[in-house]
Design a protein around this motif. Structure first.
Motif, PDB file in Angstrom:
ATOM      1  N   GLY A 114      24.750-153.181  53.299  1.00 21.88           N
ATOM      2  CA  GLY A 114      24.062-153.208  52.118  1.00 21.88           C
ATOM      3  C   GLY A 114      23.633-152.014  51.701  1.00 21.88           C
ATOM      4  N   ALA A 115      23.720-150.814  52.348  1.00 29.65           N
ATOM      5  CA  ALA A 115      23.292-149.777  52.217  1.00 29.65           C
ATOM      6  C   ALA A 115      24.281-148.496  51.282  1.00 29.65           C
ATOM      7  CB  ALA A 115      23.152-148.673  53.562  1.00 29.65           C
ATOM      8  N   SER A 116      23.716-147.524  50.797  1.00 31.73           N
ATOM      9  CA  SER A 116      24.718-146.543  50.125  1.00 31.73           C
ATOM     10  C   SER A 116      25.485-145.816  51.140  1.00 31.73           C
ATOM     11  CB  SER A 116      24.043-145.643  49.183  1.00 31.73           C
ATOM     12  OG  SER A 116      22.942-144.940  49.950  1.00 31.73           O
ATOM     13  N   LEU A 154      22.292-132.655  57.899  1.00 32.31           N
ATOM     14  CA  LEU A 154      23.038-132.272  56.692  1.00 32.31           C
ATOM     15  C   LEU A 154      22.924-133.579  55.853  1.00 32.31           C
ATOM     16  CD1 LEU A 154      26.703-131.001  58.089  1.00 32.31           C
ATOM     17  CD2 LEU A 154      25.146-129.870  56.429  1.00 32.31           C
ATOM     18  N   LEU A 155      22.869-134.754  56.103  1.00 30.63           N
ATOM     19  CA  LEU A 155      22.640-135.892  55.484  1.00 30.63           C
ATOM     20  C   LEU A 155      21.381-136.320  54.963  1.00 30.63           C
ATOM     21  CD1 LEU A 155      25.751-137.839  56.754  1.00 30.63           C
ATOM     22  CD2 LEU A 155      25.663-136.637  55.026  1.00 30.63           C
ATOM     23  N   LEU A 156      20.259-135.835  55.952  1.00 36.00           N
ATOM     24  CA  LEU A 156      19.006-136.295  55.443  1.00 36.00           C
ATOM     25  C   LEU A 156      18.472-136.240  54.065  1.00 36.00           C
ATOM     26  CD1 LEU A 156      16.219-137.461  56.721  1.00 36.00           C
ATOM     27  CD2 LEU A 156      15.745-135.055  57.481  1.00 36.00           C
ATOM     28  N   PRO A 157      18.785-134.882  53.602  1.00 34.43           N
ATOM     29  CA  PRO A 157      18.419-134.906  52.092  1.00 34.43           C
ATOM     30  C   PRO A 157      19.136-135.907  51.094  1.00 34.43           C
ATOM     31  CG  PRO A 157      19.209-133.067  52.990  1.00 34.43           C
ATOM     32  CD  PRO A 157      19.489-133.941  53.852  1.00 34.43           C
ATOM     33  N   PHE A 158      20.089-136.773  51.537  1.00 26.63           N
ATOM     34  CA  PHE A 158      20.957-137.455  50.770  1.00 26.63           C
ATOM     35  C   PHE A 158      20.643-138.833  51.046  1.00 26.63           C
ATOM     36  CE2 PHE A 158      23.334-133.482  51.372  1.00 26.63           C
ATOM     37  CZ  PHE A 158      23.455-133.065  49.997  1.00 26.63           C
ATOM     38  N   ALA A 159      20.154-139.099  52.294  1.00 21.51           N
ATOM     39  CA  ALA A 159      20.029-140.529  52.624  1.00 21.51           C
ATOM     40  C   ALA A 159      18.870-141.023  51.992  1.00 21.51           C
ATOM     41  CB  ALA A 159      19.777-140.709  54.087  1.00 21.51           C
ATOM     42  N   ASP A 160      18.902-142.440  51.728  1.00 22.18           N
ATOM     43  CA  ASP A 160      17.700-143.093  50.894  1.00 22.18           C
ATOM     44  C   ASP A 160      17.058-143.877  52.207  1.00 22.18           C
ATOM     45  OD1 ASP A 160      16.065-144.487  49.518  1.00 22.18           O
ATOM     46  OD2 ASP A 160      17.402-145.018  47.969  1.00 22.18           O
ATOM     47  N   LEU A 161      15.884-143.166  52.651  1.00 26.28           N
ATOM     48  CA  LEU A 161      15.421-143.949  53.453  1.00 26.28           C
ATOM     49  C   LEU A 161      14.361-144.986  53.266  1.00 26.28           C
ATOM     50  CD1 LEU A 161      14.043-140.848  55.838  1.00 26.28           C
ATOM     51  CD2 LEU A 161      16.145-142.170  56.179  1.00 26.28           C
ATOM     52  N   GLY A 162      14.048-145.036  51.943  1.00 19.02           N
ATOM     53  CA  GLY A 162      13.394-146.170  51.191  1.00 19.02           C
ATOM     54  C   GLY A 162      14.170-147.470  51.182  1.00 19.02           C
ATOM     55  N   GLU A 163      15.421-147.173  50.806  1.00 19.07           N
ATOM     56  CA  GLU A 163      16.371-148.038  50.720  1.00 19.07           C
ATOM     57  C   GLU A 163      16.513-148.813  52.234  1.00 19.07           C
ATOM     58  OE1 GLU A 163      21.166-148.235  49.387  1.00 19.07           O
ATOM     59  OE2 GLU A 163      20.589-146.835  50.701  1.00 19.07           O
ATOM     60  N   ALA A 164      16.695-147.806  53.114  1.00 20.32           N
ATOM     61  CA  ALA A 164      17.024-148.347  54.460  1.00 20.32           C
ATOM     62  C   ALA A 164      15.891-149.261  54.747  1.00 20.32           C
ATOM     63  CB  ALA A 164      17.047-147.224  55.489  1.00 20.32           C
ATOM     64  N   ALA A 165      14.556-149.073  54.524  1.00 19.08           N
ATOM     65  CA  ALA A 165      13.585-149.925  55.089  1.00 19.08           C
ATOM     66  C   ALA A 165      13.598-151.454  54.523  1.00 19.08           C
ATOM     67  CB  ALA A 165      12.150-149.251  54.456  1.00 19.08           C
ATOM     68  N   GLY A 166      14.200-151.536  53.400  1.00 12.42           N
ATOM     69  CA  GLY A 166      14.503-152.782  52.842  1.00 12.42           C
ATOM     70  C   GLY A 166      15.702-153.492  53.271  1.00 12.42           C
ATOM     71  N   LEU A 167      16.521-153.188  54.347  1.00 12.78           N
ATOM     72  CA  LEU A 167      17.915-153.507  54.448  1.00 12.78           C
ATOM     73  C   LEU A 167      17.613-154.765  55.377  1.00 12.78           C
ATOM     74  CD1 LEU A 167      20.031-150.497  55.463  1.00 12.78           C
ATOM     75  CD2 LEU A 167      20.155-151.903  53.284  1.00 12.78           C
ATOM     76  N   TRP A 187      24.025-154.162  60.990  1.00 14.94           N
ATOM     77  CA  TRP A 187      25.594-153.650  60.920  1.00 14.94           C
ATOM     78  C   TRP A 187      25.414-152.141  60.975  1.00 14.94           C
ATOM     79  CZ3 TRP A 187      29.417-157.008  60.486  1.00 14.94           C
ATOM     80  CH2 TRP A 187      28.831-158.305  60.043  1.00 14.94           C
ATOM     81  N   LEU A 188      24.233-151.368  60.478  1.00 14.03           N
ATOM     82  CA  LEU A 188      24.268-149.935  60.885  1.00 14.03           C
ATOM     83  C   LEU A 188      24.177-149.525  62.182  1.00 14.03           C
ATOM     84  CD1 LEU A 188      21.609-148.783  58.144  1.00 14.03           C
ATOM     85  CD2 LEU A 188      24.113-148.776  57.995  1.00 14.03           C
ATOM     86  N   VAL A 189      23.602-150.209  63.294  1.00 16.33           N
ATOM     87  CA  VAL A 189      23.498-150.073  64.545  1.00 16.33           C
ATOM     88  C   VAL A 189      25.051-150.265  65.299  1.00 16.33           C
ATOM     89  CG1 VAL A 189      22.491-151.053  66.614  1.00 16.33           C
ATOM     90  CG2 VAL A 189      21.139-150.558  64.834  1.00 16.33           C
ATOM     91  N   GLY A 190      25.586-151.270  64.617  1.00 18.15           N
ATOM     92  CA  GLY A 190      26.881-151.614  64.994  1.00 18.15           C
ATOM     93  C   GLY A 190      28.015-150.415  64.895  1.00 18.15           C
TER      94      GLY A 190
END
Length: 309
Positions: free
Chosen positions: A29-31, A190-203, A209-212
């Motif tokens: 469900g993440a970008s 490299l990807l930290l500036p583009f990752a939406d950590l706020g989005e990740a908090a509500g997954l 699935w991300l850990v997998g």
């Protein structure tokens, strides 16, 4: 023979596992940028723990030049993942995966441009066959924005993968696990500036699935692949590598009901046949067998080892 049998099982399992990657991406469900960021985080943990347990950091063989090449290859790899996952969103896992498997042909073209390798008439002919297959598979009609977008993302991902392979082939004397570890570690900042950590908090359940993706599709899958490459001849690797798109298409149909059309299906065997023949021609003209020492580059240093995501 027993060694090859084990290698066959290892590579088949690795490619089958790779074929389920699309489902993990979609179900998280993440970008795409967020997915790849956490794949790098958990993948680095998995590969780092495995390398430490096996004692790979002792006599690692890494030099500043090799680290630089591995980091450059890592930049290509992580953005290749982003583009592939964007293609999943724009079209379907099946479509994106088949188009993505034009990697070997971009590798041939890059070899000619960057490394000034000669392209034989046979290779040119099979590249033409692959292009015909790609035209059929794409099935893109004027105005079909989603398919055009997905096609572009998947082709761009294939180009970046080929670039990573060209760079990584220049690294020798370093275990592929360590090169892969450098690559995913580089992907974190490299990807930290583009990752939406706020989005990740509500997954919520999406975290599983991300850990997998990190532990299974980056840790376990790579370990299986590299173990198999050390045991198998090039021809066997080339054939088994197509387990990946076959499983991806099957899973996409079973889980999401997606499938490619009849005309598109006609292009799949053309791409598969052309890829196998290009690998065979490459092997017959100095491409060499698959690495047997387990110390070649990450993502496969041989031409046939360019299939997994």
């Amino acid at each position: 023979m027993r060694n090859e049998t084990r290698g066959t099982l290892e590579l088949t399992l690795a490619m089958a596992l790779s074929g389920t990657l699309g489902v993990f991406v979609v179900e998280s469900g993440a970008s795409p940028f967020t997915v790849v960021f956490f794949r790098c985080v958990f993948g680095a943990v998995a590969l780092g723990a495995y390398s430490l347990a096996r004692g790979f950091f002792t006599g690692h063989g890494l030099t500043p030049r090799k680290l630089g090449l591995a980091a450059l290859g890592g930049a290509f790899i992580v953005f290749n993942w982003v583009l592939l996952f964007e293609a999943y969103e724009a079209t379907s896992i099946s479509f994106a995966t088949v188009v993505y498997h034009t990697q070997p042909f971009f590798l041939v073209l890059l070899g000619a441009v960057v490394l000034r390798e000669r392209i034989s008439a046979a290779k040119v002919g099979w590249l033409g066959v692959a292009f015909a297959g790609l035209v059929l598979v794409s099935g893109v009609r004027p105005g079909d924005t989603a398919s055009l977008k997905g096609l572009g993302f998947a082709l761009a991902a294939a180009v970046l993968y080929a670039l990573s392979t060209v760079v990584t082939k220049r690294i020798s004397g370093v275990r592929p696990h360590l090169i892969a570890l450098v690559q995913v570690t580089v992907g974190i900042p490299l990807l930290l500036p583009f990752a939406d950590l706020g989005e990740a908090a509500g997954l919520g359940a999406g975290w599983a699935w991300l850990v997998g993706l990190g532990l299974l599709h980056t840790g376990v899958m790579y370990v299986l692949m590299y173990a198999a490459y050390a045991k198998l001849p090039t021809a066997r690797i080339a054939v088994l590598a197509f387990t990946y798109p076959a499983v991806a298409m099957l899973v996409d149909w079973l889980v999401y009901g997606h499938h490619i059309g009849v005309v598109q299906a006609l292009g799949v065997p053309l791409i598969v046949l052309a890829s196998l023949r290009v690998n065979r021609v490459t092997r017959g003209t100095g491409g060499g067998p698959a690495p047997r020492t387990g110390r070649r580059g990450a993502e496969g240093a041989s031409p046939v080892a360019t299939r997994s995501a």
